[in-house]
Motif scaffolding. Structure first.
Motif, PDB file in Angstrom:
ATOM      1  N   ARG A 197      14.369 -27.730  13.997  1.00 52.71           N
ATOM      2  CA  ARG A 197      15.504 -28.330  13.281  1.00 52.71           C
ATOM      3  C   ARG A 197      16.462 -27.231  12.843  1.00 52.71           C
ATOM      4  O   ARG A 197      16.043 -26.221  12.277  1.00 52.71           O
ATOM      5  CB  ARG A 197      14.997 -29.074  12.049  1.00 52.71           C
ATOM      6  CG  ARG A 197      14.172 -30.319  12.387  1.00 52.71           C
ATOM      7  CD  ARG A 197      14.986 -31.559  12.169  1.00 52.71           C
ATOM      8  NE  ARG A 197      14.233 -32.780  12.386  1.00 52.71           N
ATOM      9  CZ  ARG A 197      14.781 -33.967  12.401  1.00 52.71           C
ATOM     10  NH1 ARG A 197      16.081 -34.093  12.186  1.00 52.71           N
ATOM     11  NH2 ARG A 197      14.051 -35.041  12.604  1.00 52.71           N
ATOM     12  N   SER A 210      21.392 -25.936   9.241  1.00 51.45           N
ATOM     13  CA  SER A 210      22.586 -26.727   8.930  1.00 51.45           C
ATOM     14  C   SER A 210      23.390 -26.909  10.203  1.00 51.45           C
ATOM     15  O   SER A 210      23.113 -26.286  11.229  1.00 51.45           O
ATOM     16  CB  SER A 210      23.437 -26.051   7.842  1.00 51.45           C
ATOM     17  OG  SER A 210      23.909 -24.791   8.284  1.00 51.45           O
ATOM     18  N   ALA A 244      25.255 -29.483  13.218  1.00 51.07           N
ATOM     19  CA  ALA A 244      24.934 -30.706  13.949  1.00 51.07           C
ATOM     20  C   ALA A 244      24.790 -30.450  15.440  1.00 51.07           C
ATOM     21  O   ALA A 244      25.473 -29.603  16.014  1.00 51.07           O
ATOM     22  CB  ALA A 244      26.025 -31.751  13.714  1.00 51.07           C
ATOM     23  N   GLU A 268      26.134 -39.034  19.081  1.00 51.46           N
ATOM     24  CA  GLU A 268      25.067 -39.274  18.108  1.00 51.46           C
ATOM     25  C   GLU A 268      24.553 -37.952  17.552  1.00 51.46           C
ATOM     26  O   GLU A 268      24.215 -37.036  18.307  1.00 51.46           O
ATOM     27  CB  GLU A 268      23.915 -40.032  18.758  1.00 51.46           C
ATOM     28  CG  GLU A 268      22.793 -40.370  17.788  1.00 51.46           C
ATOM     29  CD  GLU A 268      21.676 -41.177  18.427  1.00 51.46           C
ATOM     30  OE1 GLU A 268      20.999 -41.939  17.700  1.00 51.46           O
ATOM     31  OE2 GLU A 268      21.477 -41.046  19.655  1.00 51.46           O
ATOM     32  N   ASN A 269      24.505 -37.860  16.223  1.00 48.32           N
ATOM     33  CA  ASN A 269      24.058 -36.639  15.553  1.00 48.32           C
ATOM     34  C   ASN A 269      22.527 -36.625  15.505  1.00 48.32           C
ATOM     35  O   ASN A 269      21.911 -37.266  14.660  1.00 48.32           O
ATOM     36  CB  ASN A 269      24.647 -36.571  14.141  1.00 48.32           C
ATOM     37  CG  ASN A 269      24.366 -35.222  13.480  1.00 48.32           C
ATOM     38  OD1 ASN A 269      23.562 -34.431  13.964  1.00 48.32           O
ATOM     39  ND2 ASN A 269      25.052 -34.951  12.376  1.00 48.32           N
ATOM     40  N   SER A 293      20.647 -34.263  14.601  1.00 50.41           N
ATOM     41  CA  SER A 293      20.146 -33.509  13.451  1.00 50.41           C
ATOM     42  C   SER A 293      19.795 -34.405  12.276  1.00 50.41           C
ATOM     43  O   SER A 293      19.020 -34.010  11.397  1.00 50.41           O
ATOM     44  CB  SER A 293      21.189 -32.470  13.004  1.00 50.41           C
ATOM     45  OG  SER A 293      21.746 -31.798  14.107  1.00 50.41           O
ATOM     46  N   ARG A 294      20.362 -35.600  12.233  1.00 54.19           N
ATOM     47  CA  ARG A 294      20.146 -36.497  11.088  1.00 54.19           C
ATOM     48  C   ARG A 294      19.070 -37.550  11.332  1.00 54.19           C
ATOM     49  O   ARG A 294      18.791 -38.366  10.463  1.00 54.19           O
ATOM     50  CB  ARG A 294      21.458 -37.197  10.737  1.00 54.19           C
ATOM     51  CG  ARG A 294      22.546 -36.248  10.242  1.00 54.19           C
ATOM     52  CD  ARG A 294      23.815 -37.029   9.935  1.00 54.19           C
ATOM     53  NE  ARG A 294      24.864 -36.160   9.422  1.00 54.19           N
ATOM     54  CZ  ARG A 294      26.112 -36.569   9.167  1.00 54.19           C
ATOM     55  NH1 ARG A 294      26.434 -37.848   9.364  1.00 54.19           N
ATOM     56  NH2 ARG A 294      27.016 -35.724   8.708  1.00 54.19           N
ATOM     57  N   LEU A 295      18.465 -37.547  12.502  1.00 53.49           N
ATOM     58  CA  LEU A 295      17.519 -38.596  12.845  1.00 53.49           C
ATOM     59  C   LEU A 295      16.136 -38.308  12.283  1.00 53.49           C
ATOM     60  O   LEU A 295      15.726 -37.159  12.126  1.00 53.49           O
ATOM     61  CB  LEU A 295      17.427 -38.738  14.366  1.00 53.49           C
ATOM     62  CG  LEU A 295      18.726 -39.072  15.104  1.00 53.49           C
ATOM     63  CD1 LEU A 295      18.453 -39.224  16.591  1.00 53.49           C
ATOM     64  CD2 LEU A 295      19.372 -40.332  14.542  1.00 53.49           C
ATOM     65  N   SER A 296      15.405 -39.356  12.021  1.00 54.34           N
ATOM     66  CA  SER A 296      13.997 -39.222  11.636  1.00 54.34           C
ATOM     67  C   SER A 296      13.194 -38.800  12.862  1.00 54.34           C
ATOM     68  O   SER A 296      13.683 -38.862  13.995  1.00 54.34           O
ATOM     69  CB  SER A 296      13.475 -40.553  11.102  1.00 54.34           C
ATOM     70  OG  SER A 296      13.426 -41.511  12.152  1.00 54.34           O
ATOM     71  N   GLN A 340      13.046 -41.681  15.326  1.00 54.37           N
ATOM     72  CA  GLN A 340      14.310 -41.866  16.026  1.00 54.37           C
ATOM     73  C   GLN A 340      14.569 -40.734  17.015  1.00 54.37           C
ATOM     74  O   GLN A 340      15.098 -40.942  18.106  1.00 54.37           O
ATOM     75  CB  GLN A 340      15.456 -41.947  15.015  1.00 54.37           C
ATOM     76  CG  GLN A 340      15.440 -43.181  14.137  1.00 54.37           C
ATOM     77  CD  GLN A 340      16.452 -43.076  13.001  1.00 54.37           C
ATOM     78  OE1 GLN A 340      16.655 -42.000  12.419  1.00 54.37           O
ATOM     79  NE2 GLN A 340      17.086 -44.202  12.678  1.00 54.37           N
TER      80      GLN A 340
END
Length: 340
Positions: A56, A59, A61, A67-68, A70-73, A76
Motif C-alpha cells: 500500500r 499516500s 493514489a 477507480e482509486n 488505494s482506497r479499496l478494502s 474490494q
C-alpha cells in the motif's frame, strides 16, 4: 488507463524514516507502453509493488480506469486487481505444473468451470505461440518460453493493464526481442496500457512509446521516447543513446557532434551538407535508426576549413543540431605544453 497521483511510499518512522517514492505523477494511456528506467536503488521495485497494491502506498493514489485502488478494502482490492496483469522478472512458474496448468492458476482460483478454463488456456497459449507446449513442464522450456507462459497467465483474467517488472532481464537478445514483439502485438490487439519497468536501455528503445527516469524516488525526466532522443539537451535521451567512440579526424578537421532534431531528415543529408559547404565531410561515427516511425540518432563528423556559423546554419536547414568539440581543434603544440 492507469494513473499515479502524488504516489509516495515511506518506510520507518522518525530518524529511521526512508522515503523510497516521493510524489510520483504519471499516466499510461490505453494502447501505450510506458517505460520506467533508473539505477539500482532508484525505487523501481517498490513502484511495481505499489502499482499492483502488493504494498500500500503511504499516500497518493493509483487509479485504474478512473477507480482509486488505494482506497479499496482488501476484499474490494482482490476484485480490482484482476484488471492488472503482472509479468515478473522470475517467471514464477510452478515446476510441478505443466504450461497449461500454470496459465490456468488464476482461473482455478476464481472457480471457473473446467470447460471455461480449458478454452481460455488454449486461447492464451495460442496467443503467445506455445500451443504445442501445453503439456510441457517449466524445465522443458527455454527462458523465453517460460516468460511467454508467464505473459499468458498474466492475461488470463482479461486485464486492461499489464505491469512488466524486469520481464526481459536475464534473457538472451533473441528471446528479449521476441518478448518485446509479443508485448507490442498484445498492446495493439488488446488496447492494453503497459507499464514496463526495466534497467535495460536497449530494450526501452525497442519497446517504449514514452519513458521516464526514476532516481532516488523522483521522476527526474520523462517524455515521448522519440522526443527525448531528438532533444540534444536531454540527459535521458543521451543515456538511452550514448555517444560511441569515433574515428580520429585529420589534423585539419574540426569534430562536430550532430543530432537529429527534425522529424523528416533526408537520408542523403551528408551529401547535401558537403555540397552546401563545398568541402569533404568525414563520417567518424554514427548511430541512426527508425524508432516509432521516426528516424533518430546522431553522428560525429570531421569538417575542416569552414566558418562554424556556416556549418551550424547548413545543418539546421537539414533538420539537424550540432556542437563543435573545441578541444579537438586545439593545436598539438598546446597539448604538449599542457603535458609539460
Amino acid at each position: 488507463m492507469i494513473s499515479l497521483e502524488k504516489l509516495t511510499k515511506v518506510y520507518g518512522r522518525g530518524d529511521s524514516r526512508t522515503v523510497v517514492l516521493d510524489g510520483l505523477d504519471f499516466s499510461v494511456a490505453s494502447g501505450e507502453i510506458f517505460a520506467v528506467v533508473g539505477p539500482s536503488g532508484a525505487g523501481k521495485s517498490t513502484l511495481a509493488h505499489c502499482v499492483n497494491l502488493l504494498e500500500r502506498p503511504t499516500s497518493g493514489a493509483v487509479l485504474v480506469n478512473g477507480e482509486n485502488l488505494s482506497r479499496l478494502s482488501e476484499k474490494q482490492l482482490r476484485v480490482a486487481r484482476r484488471s492488472i496483469g503482472t509479468i515478473f522478472q522470475a517467471d514464477g512458474l510452478f515446476s510441478r505444473r505443466t504450461a497449461a496448468a500454470n496459465v490456468a492458476l488464476p482461473l482455478d482460483y476464481l472457480g471457473a468451470t473446467p470447460a471455461e478454463t480449458k478454452r481460455r488456456v488454449g486461447e492464451l497459449l495460442e496467443r503467445v505461440g506455445l500451443s504445442d507446449k501445453a503439456s510441457s513442464y517449466p524445465h522443458q522450456l527455454s527462458g523465453g518460453q517460460r516468460q511467454r507462459v508467464g505473459i499468458a497467465r498474466a492475461l488470463a483474467l482479461r486485464p486492461s493493464i499489464l505491469l512488466s517488472d524486469e520481464a526481459t532481464s536475464g534473457l538472451d537478445p533473441e528471446s528479449t526481442a521476441s518478448i518485446v514483439d509479443l508485448l507490442k502485438e498484445l498492446r495493439d490487439d488488446l488496447d492494453l496500457s503497459i507499464l514496463f519497468i526495466t534497467h535495460e536501455m536497449d530494450t526501452v528503445l525497442q519497446v517504449a512509446d514514452s519513458v521516464a527516469r526514476l532516481d532516488h524516488g523522483h521522476i527526474v525526466e520523462s517524455g515521448a521516447l522519440v522526443d527525448l532522443l531528438r532533444d540534444a539537451d536531454s540527459d535521458l535521451g543521451r543515456a538511452l543513446r550514448p555517444r560511441r567512440d569515433w574515428e580520429a579526424a585529420s589534423g585539419a578537421d574540426g569534430i562536430w557532434f550532430v543530432s537529429y532534431e527534425g522529424r523528416h531528415v533526408r537520408p542523403d543529408w551528408v551529401s547535401l551538407l558537403g555540397a552546401e559547404l563545398g568541402v569533404p565531410i568525414s563520417i567518424l561515427g554514427a548511430s541512426i535508426e527508425r524508432i516509432n516511425g521516426v528516424t533518430v540518432g546522431h553522428a560525429t563528423l570531421g569538417i575542416g576549413g569552414v566558418d562554424p556559423a556556416r556549418v551550424t546554419g547548413a545543418l539546421a536547414a537539414l533538420g539537424l543540431t550540432a556542437t563543435l568539440d573545441d578541444a579537438a581543434l586545439r593545436p598539438e603544440s598546446d597539448e604538449l605544453e599542457d603535458v609539460a
